[in-house]
Motif scaffolding. Sequence first.
Motif, mmCIF file in Angstrom:
data_model
loop_
_atom_site.group_PDB
_atom_site.id
_atom_site.type_symbol
_atom_site.label_atom_id
_atom_site.label_comp_id
_atom_site.label_asym_id
_atom_site.label_seq_id
_atom_site.Cartn_x
_atom_site.Cartn_y
_atom_site.Cartn_z
ATOM 1 N N ARG A 18 0.834 -1.191 0.000
ATOM 2 C CA ARG A 18 0.000 0.000 0.000
ATOM 3 C C ARG A 18 0.872 1.246 0.000
ATOM 4 O O ARG A 18 1.985 1.239 0.477
ATOM 5 C CB ARG A 18 -0.904 0.023 1.241
ATOM 6 C CG ARG A 18 -2.028 -0.995 1.209
ATOM 7 C CD ARG A 18 -2.938 -0.780 2.414
ATOM 8 N NE ARG A 18 -2.204 -0.902 3.671
ATOM 9 C CZ ARG A 18 -2.667 -0.469 4.839
ATOM 10 N NH1 ARG A 18 -3.825 0.142 4.892
ATOM 11 N NH2 ARG A 18 -1.953 -0.644 5.930
ATOM 12 N N THR A 53 -0.965 1.341 8.849
ATOM 13 C CA THR A 53 -1.926 2.430 8.979
ATOM 14 C C THR A 53 -1.518 3.357 10.117
ATOM 15 O O THR A 53 -1.120 2.900 11.188
ATOM 16 C CB THR A 53 -3.334 1.866 9.251
ATOM 17 O OG1 THR A 53 -3.707 1.013 8.160
ATOM 18 C CG2 THR A 53 -4.349 2.983 9.383
ATOM 19 N N SER A 61 -9.292 11.025 6.864
ATOM 20 C CA SER A 61 -8.145 10.906 5.970
ATOM 21 C C SER A 61 -7.566 9.502 6.022
ATOM 22 O O SER A 61 -7.764 8.766 6.992
ATOM 23 C CB SER A 61 -7.060 11.930 6.346
ATOM 24 O OG SER A 61 -6.520 11.632 7.618
ATOM 25 N N GLU A 62 -6.841 9.142 4.977
ATOM 26 C CA GLU A 62 -6.168 7.848 4.911
ATOM 27 C C GLU A 62 -4.661 8.095 4.916
ATOM 28 O O GLU A 62 -4.121 8.686 3.990
ATOM 29 C CB GLU A 62 -6.564 7.094 3.643
ATOM 30 C CG GLU A 62 -5.941 5.700 3.583
ATOM 31 C CD GLU A 62 -6.318 4.948 2.324
ATOM 32 O OE1 GLU A 62 -5.798 3.825 2.124
ATOM 33 O OE2 GLU A 62 -7.139 5.484 1.528
ATOM 34 N N ARG A 63 -4.022 7.652 5.977
ATOM 35 C CA ARG A 63 -2.586 7.866 6.117
ATOM 36 C C ARG A 63 -1.872 6.547 6.386
ATOM 37 O O ARG A 63 -2.422 5.656 7.038
ATOM 38 C CB ARG A 63 -2.280 8.839 7.265
ATOM 39 C CG ARG A 63 -2.701 10.267 7.000
ATOM 40 C CD ARG A 63 -2.239 11.175 8.129
ATOM 41 N NE ARG A 63 -2.688 12.551 7.956
ATOM 42 C CZ ARG A 63 -2.455 13.522 8.815
ATOM 43 N NH1 ARG A 63 -1.773 13.286 9.925
ATOM 44 N NH2 ARG A 63 -2.898 14.748 8.593
ATOM 45 N N GLN A 125 -0.142 10.630 3.045
ATOM 46 C CA GLN A 125 -1.595 10.767 3.031
ATOM 47 C C GLN A 125 -2.104 10.646 1.598
ATOM 48 O O GLN A 125 -1.512 11.196 0.672
ATOM 49 C CB GLN A 125 -2.024 12.115 3.620
ATOM 50 C CG GLN A 125 -3.537 12.315 3.636
ATOM 51 C CD GLN A 125 -3.933 13.506 4.479
ATOM 52 O OE1 GLN A 125 -3.630 13.554 5.667
ATOM 53 N NE2 GLN A 125 -4.611 14.478 3.875
ATOM 54 N N ARG A 126 -3.208 9.907 1.442
ATOM 55 C CA ARG A 126 -3.778 9.731 0.105
ATOM 56 C C ARG A 126 -4.402 11.040 -0.369
ATOM 57 O O ARG A 126 -5.169 11.681 0.344
ATOM 58 C CB ARG A 126 -4.833 8.627 0.105
ATOM 59 C CG ARG A 126 -5.434 8.387 -1.301
ATOM 60 C CD ARG A 126 -6.529 7.356 -1.259
ATOM 61 N NE ARG A 126 -5.998 6.021 -1.067
ATOM 62 C CZ ARG A 126 -5.507 5.262 -2.043
ATOM 63 N NH1 ARG A 126 -5.440 5.737 -3.281
ATOM 64 N NH2 ARG A 126 -5.079 4.049 -1.793
#
Length: 490
Positions: A18, A53, A61-63, A125-126
Motif C-alpha cells: 500500500r 496504517t 483521511s487515509e494515512r 496521506q492519500r
Amino acid sequence: MRQFFLVMACLLLAACSRGPDVNTLEADVKARLQQVFGSQLQLSELQRRGSATDSLAPADSERLIVYFDAELQLQQAYDFSAWDSPGAASLLSVLGAGPRGISGILSGGNQAGDRLRAHGSLIYQRQGDSWQALVAQGFSQAQQPRDNQNDNSQLITAISTALHLAPGGTSEQTRQIIQDEVLAALGNIQGRLSRLENGYALAGGPAYGQYSRFADAYSRLLQPQQIKLSTLLTDGGLDNLRLLRAGKVQLALSQSDTAYQALHGQGLFARDGADTQLRALASLYPEPVHVLVRADGPQRIADLRGKRVNLGLPGSASRDTALAVLAAHGLQVSDLASSSELDLQNALTALRDGQLDALLQVIGTPADTISAASDALDLRLLALEPAAIAALQSSRPGTFAFTLAAGSYPRQSQAVTTLAVSSLLLTEQTLTNREAQQLLNLLFSPGAQWLSLGSVQGSQLSARQPLAAIGIPLHPGALQILKDVPAGMP
C-alpha cells in the motif's frame, strides 16, 4: 491449509505494498536530505520495508507510515556533533528514525566516503489517486522502566500503613506525596551506597527525560572500564544542583545559566547562598529555547500578549529561562491571558486541544515529545528577536545565540534563531584531578556510539565545542583535558 497460507501471504503482500511505490519514496527521501544537508549527504540505496496504517490520522483521511532501510554516503568530511550545522538530531528528524535507527556516525567527525545506514519512516496521506509525503514519523521514546526504577507500590502501601492512613493512601494526592518522598529517599540512599562502593552518583533527571537517558548512556559507556556510575532520578537541573551541593551526589547535570546562579547565589538560589565549590567538567550539548505555536497561531513572540501560554513546571530551570525570554520581549506574566505550569507532554496536548496558544520550553534538540506531537499537530517555532537575544546574553551568563537548523523538526523548512544554554556535567572541587580526567577521557572517547547507547543528545558531544558560554569555572582536571578552552573562560 496451503490455500490458507497463500491467501494470508497475499494479504500481507497487499498490506506491505500500500502507499507510494519505491521510486516515489526514494525521490521524497532524497528531497528531504537535500533540503537539510544539501549535496553533502547522498542517498546511495533505499529499500522499502512495508507500511502500516497511521493510527493518529484524522478520521476523514487515509494515512500510512511507510518504512524503509537506507544507505547514505558522505560527499565530504562532516562533523555531526557540530552545534552550528545540521547534525545527528536533524538526520533523525529528516528520516523519521529513532536513536538506534542510524549507524555509522562517528564521535569526532566522519570522513568523505563514509557510509551511514538508517532505518526510517515517512508518513503519507492519500490525495485522490496519489500519495503525498507529510512528515517523517515522529520518534517517541519507549516507556520502559529503567533498571533502578522498580514498582514501589508495596513500599508506598507499607508507609501508608505505618502512617495509619487508609490502605494505599486516602487519595491520589496522598499517594503522590508518599511516592515523591520515597523516590527522593531512595535516590539519597543509592547515592551514599554508590560512593561507599568507590563509584559515582550522577543526578540525572525525570524518568524518560533527556537528562536521565544521557545519564544512563554515560553509565553504560563507563561499564567496560569497570567504573561504576549510578544514575539517580530527580526533578531536573535545579534539584541536581542542590543534591550536588549537599554532597549526596558527585556529579550532576544542569543548565549553564542555572549553574551560574547557583555559583553566585542569585535568582533561584538567592536563599541558598553562593556555591563557591561548584565546577564544570564539560559542556555537553545545547538546550535551545523552543517557543511553539500551532501553524495558524501567533507570528511573533510579541503577539503572545493576551494569549494563553505555558511556561513550564514551577521552580524549574526551564521556567526561569522562559520568564526571562518573555521579559526580554517586553512581556510579563500579567500581560498574558493566562499562564500554565504544565510539563512538556501535557502542554503539547493542551496546545493540540486548543486550550493553549503557545508554550515555552528549554530542551535539547530534537525533543522526541515535540517530534512525536508533530505527527498529529502542525507546529511552528517562533524566532527570538535579535535585540532580545543580545539583551539576554548580557544579563544571563551561560546563555548564547543559537540557530535551530532546518529539519530539526517535521515541517520545519527554515532555520530558526533563538537562545540556548549548555547542558553541563558538573561536580565540586572535592573531585580529584585524576578522577575528572578519567571521566572526561571516556566521555569524549572517539569510539563512543551515543546513538546506539540511546542518547540523541550525546551525539552532539565534542571536546572541540566552544566553552565560553559555560559561565562557571572549569574543574582543574578538566582544564588539562580540554586544552582549547577560550581565554575568556572565568
